[in-house]
Design an enzyme around this catalytic site. Structure first.
Site, PDB file in Angstrom:
ATOM      1  N   TYR A 199       0.833  -1.210   0.000  1.00 36.90           N
ATOM      2  CA  TYR A 199       0.000   0.000   0.000  1.00 36.90           C
ATOM      3  C   TYR A 199       0.868   1.260   0.000  1.00 36.90           C
ATOM      4  O   TYR A 199       0.599   2.206  -0.740  1.00 36.90           O
ATOM      5  CB  TYR A 199      -0.894  -0.044   1.240  1.00 36.90           C
ATOM      6  N   LYS A 217       0.866   4.095  -2.960  1.00 37.36           N
ATOM      7  CA  LYS A 217       0.537   5.492  -2.699  1.00 37.36           C
ATOM      8  C   LYS A 217       1.680   6.422  -3.107  1.00 37.36           C
ATOM      9  O   LYS A 217       1.444   7.551  -3.564  1.00 37.36           O
ATOM     10  CB  LYS A 217       0.183   5.688  -1.227  1.00 37.36           C
TER      11      LYS A 217
END
Length: 259
Positions: free
Chosen positions: A149, A153
């Protein structure tokens, strides 16, 4: 329903949390909102009649959502790339994260934004509109239990900067909003990051969340609320600060850097 003078927005991942708050705030500002999510919540149905059930992690999903918005409204002034996903948290760290985990996270967090932006940009450029990506402080402060993640991002923030540089001369503004801990299901529901960190600390999730701002060095003393992210989206599209472009705006309560 098409109206050349109306302001039209597409919001991805809008069924709850930050996406729902953004869709609500834009509706309240007079936008026509086309909202996409895999499951359409009752709350989202109340906000907009243009809630589109769609799997944004598939190659065709984001384009379908954008095409639906253009067909219904005639054009797009704003795209909010909010949808994100991970198979984590991964308490056993990097070596436990499989190729399937990486593909899922990158597909839903990064490639959905790539595909939605590619589909929306011709209309947004024509209308001199905006793209806003909802990032994360994890793009700058990687978390081992969210390694996929965090990387996705970081790539999303980089994408936003590149689009701002390319399309800024055409009147398009592209910015990223990077929240710290936001009071959403990721922290408050069983099985999420809040649960993982609470178990590591040996305390109940509710106790952990109460202590989180102090333990994370958040000088404001509280977690960010989804409505605060939505308010920043509204500000960016208000025209009050038209020279903000290619920025990554952090809203994290003064999160201490070393944590």
């Amino acid at each position: 329903m098409a109206d050349a003078k109306a302001r039209n927005a597409v919001v991805t991942g809008a069924s709850k949390g930050i996406g729902l708050a953004v869709a609500t705030a834009l509706r309240d500002e007079g936008f026509h909102v086309v909202a996409g999510a895999r499951t359409i919540s009752a709350e989202l149905k109340e906000i907009t009649p243009l809630a589109v059930p769609v799997d944004l992690g598939t190659p065709d999903g984001p384009g379908y959502l954008v095409d639906t918005a253009i067909a219904e409204l005639g054009g797009i002034d704003l795209l909010v790339n909010n949808v994100a996903g991970t198979t984590g948290p991964h308490p056993r760290g990097f070596l436990s994260v499989t190729d399937d985990d990486w593909q899922h996270t990158l597909g839903l967090t990064l490639l959905s934004a790539v595909r939605a932006s590619r589909a929306a940009l011709p209309s947004i450029r024509e209308r001199r509109g905006h793209i806003i990506n909802i990032g994360s402080v994890n793009s700058r402060r990687p978390a081992p239990h969210l390694v996929d993640y965090s990387a996705a991002k970081a790539a999303l923030a980089n994408l936003g900067k590149a689009l701002a540089e390319e399309f800024g001369p055409h009147g398009v503004r592209v910015n990223t909003i990077s929240p710290g801990p936001v009071r959403t299901a990721v922290w408050t529901e069983p099985g999420g990051t809040g649960d993982l960190l609470a178990k590591k600390a040996g305390i109940a999730r509710e106790e952990f969340l109460h202590a989180l701002p102090a333990n994370f060095g958040m000088s404001t003393g509280h977690m960010t609320e989804p409505a605060e992210i939505a308010a920043l989206v509204v500000f960016l599209v208000s025209g009050s600060a038209p020279n903000i472009n290619g920025s990554d705006l952090v809203i994290d309560g003064g999160l201490r850097n070393e944590v």
